[in-house]
Design a protein around this motif. Structure first.
Motif: not given
Length: 128
Positions: A14-26, A45-49, A55-59
């Motif tokens: 199961v691939d996560p839909a939300y990831v922590p900042a280090d995964k978003a960076a990768r 520039r509109g990058f998703p917050v 505190g997780l990012y939507d991949i």
């Protein structure tokens, strides 16, 4: 006492839909330190917050943002209609305070107050 049935041999990933900042960076090809350095410029520039609760990012939002940066490579991602800005988020405390404020005003005044606030949010102050 009976033993529980054994786990199936095949497990599904199961691939996560939300990831922590280090995964978003990768995902962006950056180290976590590089991501922290240029995060403000990306947001400008509109990058998703990140999600305000977790505190997780939507991949998927990151991928869509990345593709919108290159319309020459991904024309199918470009929207024909202008994007609609989401309504401002308010927490439950603010909603409760607004409800309490308008509670004793009477229905007619409360309706006028809601209309005024909606116009203020949309940028229409009623002036010609």
């Amino acid at each position: 006492m009976r033993k529980p049935p054994p786990a199936p041999a095949v497990r599904f990933r199961v691939d996560p839909a939300y990831v922590p900042a280090d995964k978003a960076a990768r995902r962006m090809g950056l180290t976590p330190d590089q991501f922290v350095e240029c995060r403000r410029r990306l947001y400008a520039r509109g990058f998703p917050v990140p999600d305000e609760t977790t505190g997780l990012y939507d991949i998927e939002a990151i991928d869509r943002w990345r593709m919108r940066q290159r319309p020459d490579l991904y024309p199918e991602v470009q929207t024909a209609m202008p994007a609609v800005e989401p309504a401002p988020r308010t927490d439950w405390g603010a909603r409760f305070a607004d409800a309490e404020k308008t509670k004793g005003m009477g229905e007619r005044f409360a309706r006028a107050e809601r209309t005024r606030r909606a116009k203020t949010r949309s940028g229409d102050d009623g002036r010609a």
